[in-house]
Motif scaffolding. Structure first.
Motif, mmCIF file in Angstrom:
data_model
loop_
_atom_site.group_PDB
_atom_site.id
_atom_site.type_symbol
_atom_site.label_atom_id
_atom_site.label_comp_id
_atom_site.label_asym_id
_atom_site.label_seq_id
_atom_site.Cartn_x
_atom_site.Cartn_y
_atom_site.Cartn_z
ATOM 1 N N SER A 7 0.725 -0.998 -0.233
ATOM 2 C CA SER A 7 0.558 0.397 0.076
ATOM 3 C C SER A 7 1.086 0.924 0.146
ATOM 4 O O SER A 7 1.537 0.894 0.063
ATOM 5 C CB SER A 7 -0.988 0.310 1.070
ATOM 6 O OG SER A 7 0.139 0.061 2.319
ATOM 7 N N GLY A 9 1.052 3.257 -2.476
ATOM 8 C CA GLY A 9 1.133 4.623 -3.829
ATOM 9 C C GLY A 9 0.695 5.225 -4.642
ATOM 10 O O GLY A 9 -0.473 5.287 -3.519
ATOM 11 N N GLY A 10 0.973 5.688 -5.374
ATOM 12 C CA GLY A 10 -0.135 6.928 -6.000
ATOM 13 C C GLY A 10 0.391 7.937 -7.068
ATOM 14 O O GLY A 10 1.362 7.616 -7.313
ATOM 15 N N LEU A 11 0.133 9.410 -7.027
ATOM 16 C CA LEU A 11 0.507 9.862 -7.922
ATOM 17 C C LEU A 11 1.046 11.446 -7.033
ATOM 18 O O LEU A 11 0.502 11.901 -5.921
ATOM 19 C CB LEU A 11 -0.494 10.624 -8.922
ATOM 20 C CG LEU A 11 -0.265 11.930 -9.741
ATOM 21 C CD1 LEU A 11 1.078 11.841 -10.812
ATOM 22 C CD2 LEU A 11 -2.102 12.464 -10.362
ATOM 23 N N LEU A 18 6.931 9.607 -1.442
ATOM 24 C CA LEU A 18 5.865 8.545 -1.123
ATOM 25 C C LEU A 18 6.399 7.485 0.369
ATOM 26 O O LEU A 18 7.278 7.701 -0.166
ATOM 27 C CB LEU A 18 5.773 7.751 -1.723
ATOM 28 C CG LEU A 18 4.343 8.667 -3.247
ATOM 29 C CD1 LEU A 18 4.121 7.738 -4.078
ATOM 30 C CD2 LEU A 18 2.844 8.720 -2.520
ATOM 31 N N THR A 120 1.860 -2.490 -5.972
ATOM 32 C CA THR A 120 1.554 -1.016 -5.758
ATOM 33 C C THR A 120 1.886 -0.346 -6.745
ATOM 34 O O THR A 120 3.207 0.361 -7.298
ATOM 35 C CB THR A 120 1.566 -0.426 -4.728
ATOM 36 O OG1 THR A 120 0.794 0.874 -3.972
ATOM 37 C CG2 THR A 120 2.643 0.153 -3.779
ATOM 38 N N GLN A 121 1.509 0.693 -6.972
ATOM 39 C CA GLN A 121 1.183 2.243 -9.155
ATOM 40 C C GLN A 121 2.010 3.475 -7.462
ATOM 41 O O GLN A 121 1.427 4.273 -6.659
ATOM 42 C CB GLN A 121 0.531 1.505 -9.476
ATOM 43 C CG GLN A 121 0.509 3.027 -10.577
ATOM 44 C CD GLN A 121 1.950 2.357 -11.895
ATOM 45 O OE1 GLN A 121 1.957 1.655 -12.023
ATOM 46 N NE2 GLN A 121 2.749 3.310 -11.712
ATOM 47 N N VAL A 122 3.153 3.900 -8.214
ATOM 48 C CA VAL A 122 3.512 4.833 -7.963
ATOM 49 C C VAL A 122 4.374 5.524 -9.641
ATOM 50 O O VAL A 122 4.874 5.306 -10.462
ATOM 51 C CB VAL A 122 5.032 4.988 -7.798
ATOM 52 C CG1 VAL A 122 5.901 6.110 -6.962
ATOM 53 C CG2 VAL A 122 4.839 4.071 -5.743
#
Length: 126
Positions: A7, A9-11, A18, A120-122
């Motif tokens: 968990s 991740g994000g923009l 992050l 999780t996408q970063v």
């Protein structure tokens, strides 16, 4: 059933931070090296950072050295990746992984890691 769940991740804009977290369930990984890998579209999965079972030894890929910090909490069966001064080239899916061997030195070889999270996408914007 053994699970690793990432968990955090994000923009984020370039230069931002992050913190990724990985929670393991189904068994303890207190005696295993834990690692973070990442994979960008069209590229191979690459080692980012690893922490030995004791937590006292860490290893970082050159592109993230000095910007990322890996840590673990064996009591909570968790591992974290603090990412600072993010760059657009850090954009990728980040995976948590556990080396299936006990009390070994950190390896960068993904083949040694038997357990993987879904990722999780970063995304880092310029």
């Amino acid at each position: 059933q053994v699970q690793l769940v990432e968990s955090g991740g994000g923009l984020v804009q370039a230069g931002g931070s992050l913190k990724l977290s990985c929670i393991a369930s189904g068994r303890t990984f207190s005696w295993n090296t834990m690692g973070w890998f990442r994979q960008a579209p069209g590229k191979e999965r690459e080692f980012v950072a690893g922490v030995a079972w004791s937590g006292g030894t860490t290893d970082y890929a050159d592109p993230v050295k000095g910007r990322f910090t890996i840590s673990r909490d064996n009591a909570k069966n968790t591992v974290h990746l603090q990412m600072n001064r993010l760059k657009p080239e850090d954009t990728a899916t980040y995976h948590c992984a556990a080396d299936g061997r006990l009390q070994r030195t950190i390896t960068r070889d993904p083949q040694a890691y038997n357990y993987w999270g879904q990722g999780t996408q970063v995304t880092v914007s310029s």
